[in-house]
Enzyme design. Sequence first.
Site, PDB file in Angstrom:
ATOM      1  N   HIS A   1       0.876  -1.169   0.000  1.00 21.00           N
ATOM      2  CA  HIS A   1       0.000   0.000   0.000  1.00 21.00           C
ATOM      3  C   HIS A   1       0.914   1.220   0.000  1.00 21.00           C
ATOM      4  CE1 HIS A   1      -2.360  -3.040   2.227  1.00 21.00           C
ATOM      5  NE2 HIS A   1      -3.401  -2.484   1.663  1.00 21.00           N
TER       6      HIS A   1
ATOM      7  N   ASP B   1       2.375   1.753   3.386  1.00 20.46           N
ATOM      8  CA  ASP B   1       3.318   0.755   3.924  1.00 20.46           C
ATOM      9  C   ASP B   1       4.749   1.262   3.736  1.00 20.46           C
ATOM     10  OD1 ASP B   1       1.137  -0.886   4.348  1.00 20.46           O
ATOM     11  OD2 ASP B   1       1.487  -2.116   2.562  1.00 20.46           O
TER      12      ASP B   1
ATOM     13  N   MET C   1       2.577  -5.798  -7.653  1.00 17.54           N
ATOM     14  CA  MET C   1       1.253  -5.205  -7.377  1.00 17.54           C
ATOM     15  C   MET C   1       1.381  -4.082  -6.359  1.00 17.54           C
ATOM     16  SD  MET C   1      -1.140  -5.294  -4.716  1.00 17.54           S
ATOM     17  CE  MET C   1      -1.811  -6.718  -3.863  1.00 17.54           C
TER      18      MET C   1
ATOM     19  N   GLU D   1     -10.918  -6.633  -5.181  1.00 20.65           N
ATOM     20  CA  GLU D   1     -10.922  -7.665  -4.133  1.00 20.65           C
ATOM     21  C   GLU D   1     -12.177  -7.531  -3.273  1.00 20.65           C
ATOM     22  OE1 GLU D   1      -7.350  -7.782  -1.798  1.00 20.65           O
ATOM     23  OE2 GLU D   1      -8.283  -8.981  -0.214  1.00 20.65           O
TER      24      GLU D   1
ATOM     25  N   LYS E   1     -14.848  -8.670  -0.128  1.00 18.92           N
ATOM     26  CA  LYS E   1     -14.884  -9.217   1.233  1.00 18.92           C
ATOM     27  C   LYS E   1     -16.284  -8.937   1.771  1.00 18.92           C
ATOM     28  CE  LYS E   1     -12.356  -8.955   5.599  1.00 18.92           C
ATOM     29  NZ  LYS E   1     -11.227  -8.327   6.307  1.00 18.92           N
TER      30      LYS E   1
ATOM     31  N   GLU F   1      -9.638 -13.583  -2.564  1.00 23.93           N
ATOM     32  CA  GLU F   1      -8.857 -14.025  -1.397  1.00 23.93           C
ATOM     33  C   GLU F   1      -9.540 -15.224  -0.730  1.00 23.93           C
ATOM     34  OE1 GLU F   1      -7.229 -11.208   1.502  1.00 23.93           O
ATOM     35  OE2 GLU F   1      -7.948 -12.520   3.105  1.00 23.93           O
TER      36      GLU F   1
ATOM     37  N   HIS G   1     -11.668 -14.493   2.372  1.00 24.38           N
ATOM     38  CA  HIS G   1     -12.870 -13.678   2.196  1.00 24.38           C
ATOM     39  C   HIS G   1     -14.031 -14.480   1.619  1.00 24.38           C
ATOM     40  CE1 HIS G   1     -10.107  -9.889   2.030  1.00 24.38           C
ATOM     41  NE2 HIS G   1      -9.982 -10.590   3.147  1.00 24.38           N
TER      42      HIS G   1
ATOM     43  N   ASP H   1      -5.062 -13.668  -3.689  1.00 19.37           N
ATOM     44  CA  ASP H   1      -4.588 -13.556  -2.308  1.00 19.37           C
ATOM     45  C   ASP H   1      -4.733 -14.922  -1.642  1.00 19.37           C
ATOM     46  OD1 ASP H   1      -3.889 -10.938  -2.560  1.00 19.37           O
ATOM     47  OD2 ASP H   1      -5.436 -10.138  -1.223  1.00 19.37           O
TER      48      ASP H   1
ATOM     49  N   ASP I   1     -11.786 -12.497   9.743  1.00 20.51           N
ATOM     50  CA  ASP I   1     -10.809 -12.672   8.655  1.00 20.51           C
ATOM     51  C   ASP I   1      -9.467 -13.098   9.265  1.00 20.51           C
ATOM     52  OD1 ASP I   1      -9.523 -12.538   6.222  1.00 20.51           O
ATOM     53  OD2 ASP I   1      -9.352 -10.352   6.233  1.00 20.51           O
TER      54      ASP I   1
ATOM     55  N   ASP J   1      -6.684 -14.702   7.863  1.00 21.14           N
ATOM     56  CA  ASP J   1      -5.446 -14.511   7.081  1.00 21.14           C
ATOM     57  C   ASP J   1      -4.332 -15.451   7.547  1.00 21.14           C
ATOM     58  OD1 ASP J   1      -6.669 -12.480   5.607  1.00 21.14           O
ATOM     59  OD2 ASP J   1      -5.895 -10.878   6.867  1.00 21.14           O
TER      60      ASP J   1
ATOM     61  N   ASP K   1      -1.484 -13.229   1.134  1.00 22.18           N
ATOM     62  CA  ASP K   1      -2.016 -12.136   1.950  1.00 22.18           C
ATOM     63  C   ASP K   1      -2.382 -12.732   3.307  1.00 22.18           C
ATOM     64  OD1 ASP K   1      -2.995  -9.876   2.998  1.00 22.18           O
ATOM     65  OD2 ASP K   1      -4.811  -9.780   1.790  1.00 22.18           O
TER      66      ASP K   1
HETATM   67  C1  GLT Z   1      -5.772  -5.670   4.149  1.00 18.35           C
HETATM   68  C2  GLT Z   1      -6.849  -6.614   3.692  1.00 18.35           C
HETATM   69  C3  GLT Z   1      -6.440  -7.439   2.550  1.00 18.35           C
HETATM   70  C4  GLT Z   1      -6.199  -6.659   1.310  1.00 18.35           C
HETATM   71  C5  GLT Z   1      -5.051  -5.747   1.401  1.00 18.35           C
HETATM   72  C6  GLT Z   1      -5.009  -4.859   0.202  1.00 18.35           C
HETATM   73  S1  GLT Z   1      -4.941  -4.898   2.876  1.00 18.35           S
HETATM   74  O1  GLT Z   1      -4.820  -6.348   4.909  1.00 18.35           O
HETATM   75  O2  GLT Z   1      -7.208  -7.446   4.807  1.00 18.35           O
HETATM   76  O3  GLT Z   1      -7.336  -8.477   2.287  1.00 18.35           O
HETATM   77  O4  GLT Z   1      -5.864  -7.565   0.282  1.00 18.35           O
HETATM   78  O5  GLT Z   1      -5.598  -3.617   0.420  1.00 18.35           O
HETATM   79 MN    MN Z   2      -8.211 -11.269   4.573  1.00 18.32          MN
HETATM   80 MN    MN Z   3      -6.464  -9.611   0.614  1.00 19.36          MN
END
Ligand code: GLT
Ligand code: MN
Ligand code: MN
Length: 390
Positions: free
Chosen positions: A55, A58, A89, A182, A184, A218, A221, A246, A256, A258, A292
């Site tokens: 980002h 970041d 990206m 993306e 979610k 992702e 998500h 992702d 979420d 991750d 991600d």
């Molecule tokens: C954030 C989010 C991710 C996105 C990123 C891109 S940032 O951490 O949870 O799923 O992919 O903005």
């Molecule tokens: Mn996520």
């Molecule tokens: Mn993501």
Amino acid sequence: MDAYDPTPADRFSFGLWTVGNPGRDPFGEAVRPVLKPTELVKKLAECGAWGVNLHDNDLVPFGASAKERDTLVAEFKATLEDCGMVVPMATTNLFSHPIFKDGAFTANNPRVRAFALKKTLASIELGVELGAKIYVFWGGREGVECDACRDPRTAIARMRDALDFLCEYVKDRRYDLVFALEAKPNEPRSDIYMPTTGHMLHLISTLAHPEMVGVNPEVAHENMAGLSFVHAVAQAMEAKKLFHIDLNAQKIGRYDQDLRFGSEDLKQAFLLVRLLEGTAGGEPYRGPLHFDSHAYRTEDFDGVWEFARGSMRTYKLLKARAAEFDADPEVRQLVAEKRDPKLEPLLRGFSRDKAKQLAALELDASAVAREGLRYERLDQLLTEHLLGVR
Ligand code: GLT
Ligand code: MN
Ligand code: MN
């Protein structure tokens, strides 16, 4: 070093925010110090990654002066070059600053929407300067708690306006850059607009330049929405819209998470890698393989690099298992398409004659229905390949 250790040829990438995640959560403080972006790049290169994504904030803190920005970017570019790493990206942080509390491109206040566009334009410049070819849009704040605040159709139209504007900008500047949306379903908002990859695919079809826009699905998500991630990715691939991905892991029905790729639901991860790699014969995905995700909050930095190496190794292990599965003669026989040269031409390309032939078709439905399809055997073979005993 073995065959599953990652190399740059594998196209693995991590976000600065992933390996740089200090382990803060809504209930607790950071458990790891924040490393400098250049330190993260060096460590990722040592682990065998190919790319690093970011980002705007970041790398360049919110509100930094132009001089500070240029110094940070120059230092970052030098490190990328030293380490042989690329930035495939880039994206914009349109969610952390309080100005985005009611959304960015969909917020009710035009001053917020203007700020979001201005920030994205500057961030696109940063991404292009670093060599990014894909630009991600994750609208974390583009949603509601109080749904009466706007007509959801207005939010969709505002999102379309912003994307159309930004596509025109990229075309006007002649940048070699595509967008990836993306989805979610929720978190941090109670409901986020266009909550799944399928919703995003439809939005794309309504844009002024749909050819410039694809998706960035992702794992976590789509799972949060209770849907099959493999099917979402397949639909994006079939539509030639899988521009980025992702990879991570998620338990269904949770926040979420991750988590490290493959650390939950290995079977879905196997089916995903099989799809992406085309081991069953379909067209493979050739874009970046982005993780991600972040290390457990229990970890120190050794744990973070273990997490990064583990993510990449698991992908390669699953790729090897998928290739073996699809080369197994028994599997091939079980998944072989049934052919019927007389019937198949009737199934596509309408004509009145075909409709007539179908109406006159004599078919013993009960006889067809009696046949067992042996999917139990197929699924067990998948399990045995996955567990390494075939
Ligand atoms: C954030 C989010 C991710 C996105 C990123 C891109 S940032 O951490 O949870 O799923 O992919 O903005
Ligand atoms: Mn996520
Ligand atoms: Mn993501």
